[in-house]
Write an enzyme that holds these catalytic residues in place. Structure first.
Site, PDB file in Angstrom:
ATOM      1  CG  ASN A   1       8.168   2.567  -5.358  1.00 54.29           C
ATOM      2  OD1 ASN A   1       8.159   2.438  -4.138  1.00 54.29           O
ATOM      3  ND2 ASN A   1       7.652   3.615  -5.961  1.00 54.29           N
TER       4      ASN A   1
ATOM      5  CD  GLU B   1       7.632   9.340   4.784  1.00 55.30           C
ATOM      6  OE1 GLU B   1       7.382   8.509   5.674  1.00 55.30           O
ATOM      7  OE2 GLU B   1       7.890   9.018   3.615  1.00 55.30           O
TER       8      GLU B   1
ATOM      9  CB  CYS C   1       5.051   8.213  -5.666  1.00 52.76           C
ATOM     10  SG  CYS C   1       6.514   8.692  -4.735  1.00 52.76           S
TER      11      CYS C   1
ATOM     12  CD  GLU D   1       4.825  10.983   2.160  1.00 49.50           C
ATOM     13  OE1 GLU D   1       4.619  11.336   0.986  1.00 49.50           O
ATOM     14  OE2 GLU D   1       5.205  11.771   3.034  1.00 49.50           O
TER      15      GLU D   1
HETATM   16  P1  NAD Z   1       0.542  -1.030  -2.451  1.00 51.19           P
HETATM   17  O1  NAD Z   1      -0.394  -0.029  -1.886  1.00 51.19           O
HETATM   18  O2  NAD Z   1      -0.007  -2.143  -3.242  1.00 51.19           O
HETATM   19  O3  NAD Z   1       1.410  -1.690  -1.313  1.00 51.19           O
HETATM   20  C1  NAD Z   1       2.157  -0.913  -0.388  1.00 51.19           C
HETATM   21  C2  NAD Z   1       2.346  -1.713   0.869  1.00 51.19           C
HETATM   22  O4  NAD Z   1       1.085  -1.935   1.468  1.00 51.19           O
HETATM   23  C3  NAD Z   1       2.959  -3.086   0.669  1.00 51.19           C
HETATM   24  O5  NAD Z   1       3.807  -3.357   1.761  1.00 51.19           O
HETATM   25  C4  NAD Z   1       1.750  -4.007   0.699  1.00 51.19           C
HETATM   26  O6  NAD Z   1       2.068  -5.315   1.089  1.00 51.19           O
HETATM   27  C5  NAD Z   1       0.926  -3.317   1.751  1.00 51.19           C
HETATM   28  N1  NAD Z   1      -0.514  -3.586   1.787  1.00 51.19           N
HETATM   29  C6  NAD Z   1      -1.369  -3.804   0.780  1.00 51.19           C
HETATM   30  N2  NAD Z   1      -2.623  -3.946   1.259  1.00 51.19           N
HETATM   31  C7  NAD Z   1      -2.557  -3.802   2.610  1.00 51.19           C
HETATM   32  C8  NAD Z   1      -3.498  -3.827   3.679  1.00 51.19           C
HETATM   33  N3  NAD Z   1      -4.793  -4.021   3.477  1.00 51.19           N
HETATM   34  N4  NAD Z   1      -3.045  -3.643   4.932  1.00 51.19           N
HETATM   35  C9  NAD Z   1      -1.739  -3.436   5.163  1.00 51.19           C
HETATM   36  N5  NAD Z   1      -0.812  -3.396   4.203  1.00 51.19           N
HETATM   37  C10 NAD Z   1      -1.209  -3.576   2.949  1.00 51.19           C
HETATM   38  O7  NAD Z   1       1.614  -0.157  -3.289  1.00 51.19           O
HETATM   39  P2  NAD Z   1       2.857  -0.686  -4.110  1.00 51.19           P
HETATM   40  O8  NAD Z   1       2.387  -1.282  -5.395  1.00 51.19           O
HETATM   41  O9  NAD Z   1       3.761  -1.498  -3.239  1.00 51.19           O
HETATM   42  O10 NAD Z   1       3.622   0.685  -4.366  1.00 51.19           O
HETATM   43  C11 NAD Z   1       3.317   1.508  -5.410  1.00 51.19           C
HETATM   44  C12 NAD Z   1       2.446   2.661  -4.955  1.00 51.19           C
HETATM   45  O11 NAD Z   1       3.110   3.382  -3.918  1.00 51.19           O
HETATM   46  C13 NAD Z   1       2.208   3.681  -6.050  1.00 51.19           C
HETATM   47  O12 NAD Z   1       0.886   4.130  -6.009  1.00 51.19           O
HETATM   48  C14 NAD Z   1       3.175   4.804  -5.677  1.00 51.19           C
HETATM   49  O13 NAD Z   1       2.821   6.063  -6.183  1.00 51.19           O
HETATM   50  C15 NAD Z   1       3.119   4.767  -4.200  1.00 51.19           C
HETATM   51  N6  NAD Z   1       4.297   5.402  -3.616  1.00 51.19           N
HETATM   52  C16 NAD Z   1       4.134   6.609  -2.985  1.00 51.19           C
HETATM   53  C17 NAD Z   1       5.234   7.265  -2.465  1.00 51.19           C
HETATM   54  C18 NAD Z   1       5.084   8.589  -1.784  1.00 51.19           C
HETATM   55  O14 NAD Z   1       6.004   8.983  -1.066  1.00 51.19           O
HETATM   56  N7  NAD Z   1       3.988   9.306  -1.948  1.00 51.19           N
HETATM   57  C19 NAD Z   1       6.511   6.686  -2.567  1.00 51.19           C
HETATM   58  C20 NAD Z   1       6.640   5.448  -3.207  1.00 51.19           C
HETATM   59  C21 NAD Z   1       5.512   4.818  -3.717  1.00 51.19           C
END
Ligand code: NAD
Length: 485
Positions: free
Chosen positions: A158, A465, A291, A257
């Site tokens: 995102n 962060e 998020c 995060e």
């Molecule tokens: P996601 O958890 O599906 O993926 C995030 C990352 O993890 C991607 O690079 C994905 O390829 C990787 N991934 C997935 N499974 C994995 C595994 N088993 N091992 C290693 N890597 C793996 O999340 P998304 O759909 O890309 O992002 C959206 C989510 O991120 C939402 O829940 C959002 O709230 C959260 N987010 C949080 C913050 C924060 O700072 N708290 C900031 C931005 C997004």
């Protein structure tokens, strides 16, 4: 300029040990334009063997990087800040293409994301320990800060730039080396960022980038390796929990995060017009795919209709379209599944009694669009209030008094961002203390700031962060006991 020109053909490969190369098995991964579903380009699809090689490179570079003078580490970050800023338009176009957000929004992310490099360029030279006399006299207590060691960074789609610079900036400043795995939907921005850091003079092996579709095997293998000392993850709570479990055997340090479910509270004494302005930012930044996105609008019953009407007018007036086109306010969601999830949440809320003020459906394709939507009279326990919407939908529920509002706001597993609109200072203080969230925005819809500690509690994770706190995630403390002399 369309942004793709930031990357030469070799830079659509893996970046390991300071060189660009193909994946070991020669596999490629398509990058899709979410505005029409077409393939933009492809990148290397790294294997587990590639991941291990990237960790080898990070481990090999760790000792010399840790002893590189802080000023030198800071100057590299500073140069990278300047290069990203000079190329802001190209970065914004690239991000808009692979992720869908409008170019104007992407420019905002470039400014925000680059600032982590400038901020941590300045912090690199302010890492210090302390010297004190033991309370009982006699000995002296000295503390030394040292880099944690090789890190693994996993980032979401995102905010393809900022979620990377928030980790890479403080890690470089602290003297850590790293392996970065960007989201497979949006790998191009991270590759362009690696090219900038290379150009800024970052020594080979300090930053290694592996794009891959083998996410599970990738993290499992690297986390089983005792040379990896730290994992920083931004993404969903579900994946975060998997990574926390995988860290147990090696006791890796963690920053998590994770997801959010931000309440946006509007009290009866609020400036409703200002609250609507703030709501537009807190809800619509990144099409709601943030998020920190306001997920639940909790509004005092006496101002709920006025707030809904005004917000509906603003949301209903937004132009939906391709993020690179002039005059577009709202781009596509990331993929078809995202549109299906949002549609289902809205359908269920309406079934449970919500009224549609504007929007309420996905336009015909191509592309993964959803109309900006406002829902009023949403039951507090509707699923749309429970899970992250990650789309341009504002569900409004009402409350009767402050205690009610606090209870409703805290009634979630998440604890990342929260927003409060009130003109009462005493109430502001009570709320800041009572809300179980890592961040509270008061009369503002925008809380992210590179100089502030960003992070959550409960299922939103742990670690911070940005700010002075952000670099601590990459430092260990050694305590040295000394005699009085
Ligand atoms: P996601 O958890 O599906 O993926 C995030 C990352 O993890 C991607 O690079 C994905 O390829 C990787 N991934 C997935 N499974 C994995 C595994 N088993 N091992 C290693 N890597 C793996 O999340 P998304 O759909 O890309 O992002 C959206 C989510 O991120 C939402 O829940 C959002 O709230 C959260 N987010 C949080 C913050 C924060 O700072 N708290 C900031 C931005 C997004």
């Amino acid at each position: 300029m369309n942004g793709l020109d930031l990357l030469g053909p070799e830079q659509r490969g893996l970046f390991i040990g300071g060189s660009w190369r193909e994946a070991e098995a020669g596999k490629r991964l398509d990058v899709v334009d979410p505005a029409d579903g077409s393939v933009l380009t492809d990148v290397a699809d790294g294997s587990v063997a590639d991941a291990v090689e990237a960790l080898d490179a990070a481990v090999a570079a760790q000792a010399s990087w840790a002893t590189t003078p802080p000023r030198e580490r800071g100057e590299i970050l500073r140069r990278a800040f300047e290069l990203v800023t000079e190329r802001a338009d190209a970065f914004a176009h690239l991000m808009s293409l692979e992720m869908g957000k409008t170019v104007a929004e992407a420019r905002g992310e470039v400014t925000y994301g680059a600032e982590f490099f400038r901020w941590y360029a300045e912090e690199a030279v302010r890492i210090h320990g302390r010297w004190m006399q033991a309370p009982g006299g006699g000995s002296r207590l000295l503390t030394i800060k040292k880099p944690v060691g090789p890190c693994l960074f996993i980032t979401p789609w995102n905010f393809p730039l900022a979620m990377g610079t928030r980790k890479i900036g403080p890690a470089i400043a602290a003297g850590c080396t790293m392996v970065v795995k960007p989201a497979s939907q949006t790998p191009l921005t991270m590759l362009a960022l690696a090219a900038v850091l290379e150009e800024a003079g970052l020594p080979g092996g300090v930053l290694n980038v592996v794009t891959t579709s083998h996410t599970g095997e990738f993290s499992e293998t690297l986390q089983a390796d005792d040379r990896l000392r730290k994992v920083s993850f931004t993404g969903s709570t579900g994946v975060g929990k998997v990574l926390v479990r995988q860290s147990a055997d090696q006791l890796q340090r963690l920053s998590m995060e994770l997801g959010g479910n931000a309440p946006f509270l509007v009290f009866e004494d609020a400036d409703v017009d200002a609250a609507v302005d703030g709501a537009m930012i807190a809800k619509m930044r990144n099409m709601g795919e943030a998020c920190t996105a306001a997920n639940r609008f909790l509004v005092h019953s006496s101002v709920a209709q006025e707030f809904a009407d005004k917000l509906g007018k603003r949301m209903g007036g937004l132009t939906v379209g391709r993020g690179q086109d002039d005059g577009v306010d709202v781009g596509p969601l990331i993929d078809e599944r995202a549109v299906e999830t949002v549609s289902q949440l809205v359908t269920d809320a309406v079934h449970d009694g919500a009224r549609v003020v504007c929007g309420g459906q996905a336009p015909d394709g191509p592309g993964y669009f959803y109309a900006p939507t406002v829902l009023l009279d949403v039951p507090v326990d509707a699923e749309i209030n429970v899970q992250e919407i990650f789309g341009p939908v504002a569900p409004i529920s009402t409350f009767e008094d402050e205690a009610d509002a606090i209870r409703m706001a805290n009634d979630t597993e998440y604890g990342l961002a929260s927003y409060v609109y009130t003109r009462d200072l005493s109430r502001t203080i009570r709320l800041a203390e009572a809300l179980e969230f890592g961040m509270v925005g008061v009369n503002t819809g925008l809380i992210s700031n590179p100089a502030a500690p960003f992070g959550g509690v409960k299922s939103s994770g742990f670690g911070r962060e940005g700010g002075f706190e952000g670099i601590e995630e990459y430092l260990e403390t050694t305590y040295v006991a000394l005699p009085a002399g």
